[in-house]
Design a protein around this motif. Sequence first.
Motif, PDB file in Angstrom:
ATOM      1  N   TYR A  98       0.843  -1.196   0.000  1.00 36.49           N
ATOM      2  CA  TYR A  98       0.000   0.000   0.000  1.00 36.49           C
ATOM      3  C   TYR A  98       0.881   1.249   0.000  1.00 36.49           C
ATOM      4  O   TYR A  98       1.904   1.299   0.686  1.00 36.49           O
ATOM      5  N   ASP A 149      -1.750   7.896  -1.630  1.00 37.25           N
ATOM      6  CA  ASP A 149      -2.232   8.577  -2.824  1.00 37.25           C
ATOM      7  C   ASP A 149      -2.736   9.952  -2.409  1.00 37.25           C
ATOM      8  O   ASP A 149      -3.764  10.068  -1.733  1.00 37.25           O
ATOM      9  N   LYS A 169      -3.498   3.326  -1.025  1.00 34.53           N
ATOM     10  CA  LYS A 169      -3.956   2.527  -2.152  1.00 34.53           C
ATOM     11  C   LYS A 169      -3.207   1.199  -2.197  1.00 34.53           C
ATOM     12  O   LYS A 169      -1.979   1.156  -2.116  1.00 34.53           O
TER      13      LYS A 169
END
Length: 359
Positions: free
Chosen positions: A286, A289, A296
């Motif tokens: 991850y 963003d 994300k």
Amino acid sequence: MKNTALLLLFSVLIMACNQQEHKSKGNTNKKNTSRTLENKSANFSEKSLIAFMDSVGRLSTDSLVKKTSFYADSVFLAIQQINRKLNKLEYSTLKTAIKQRSIKIDQAEKIFGKIELDSIYLGEKNIPVKFYAFGKGSRNKKEFAISFNEDRVRGRTNLYFFNGDSLLAKKAIYNYYGLELNHYKDADGKTIIYYREDYITGSGIWWNNLYFYKYYNNRFIPVLNELSNGNTTGALGSRQKWLESIKLKTNPLMLKMVYSHGFNEWKNNDYPDLNYLLNDSTIVKYSWDEKSKTLKGAYENSKITKPQILTYYVEDNELLYINVFYDLLKNKMRDNEKRKLILTYLNTVKKHERDRDSK
């Protein structure tokens, strides 16, 4: 949660029927067991069950995802944004309460408003203060949270998140076995808080998610909601599933997901055997963003997609499962034993959908 309750009741009824059938036919051989499965799937013809699976495979995945994720996302996003700077007296009172690990109820309510008290504190003048520090530095000049509960409190609790003397947000949390509030610094140096939110706990059934929030420009915002553990076991005709997320590292956050699903079948023993359709693991990375202000997941670089993860929620999500694992189901039906189990499952789901539509 209404759909979840209906699904659980539905599964229990199936389990009870199958257990009774197994007890009455405990000495049946494999041939008879197969005939029983065939009889179960005969409620609908094989042709109609295949047509049902094909039609579900053509449904909009997005709409099924929204339905499945609604409850967990609603809890995740339910943050009361406060963003209030305490005055000098309030902040001094708070620092004293943190040091003494308790506060008078009337003092607490002057700062926080009406406090939802556990029944054990009714009639008391003071309540305990639990302090959570995030990072190094002075205890009362950095990011921290407090709750009005004892250590390792079980059940529902309210957390209040601070940045210095600014009360940013209030979040209600439910954790059956006691809250463990974790934190780390993201790549941009900002603090991320995460913990496990429990939805369902029990024998043969389990569902909890990992919730991630971030201190961002003097706000406390939700950034990631991911499945921690989801599993159900039990009845013939229903799907057996398991997914567990294991944290490998932070910055960047990486989770290892171990998952499986399949169907139980009775053979020549007193316990069912799980016939796997899928038994695998993968790693999801991850990254932050900035546009969406969320973490994300790079699912495209792993062996599982976000919609597939949602099929391990303990929700009424069988249509989503058929939709996102359509190709796998079609492929596994080439095997005769798996074909019988899948048809039995499709029969169960189709009956459930028919009964629900008739209400």
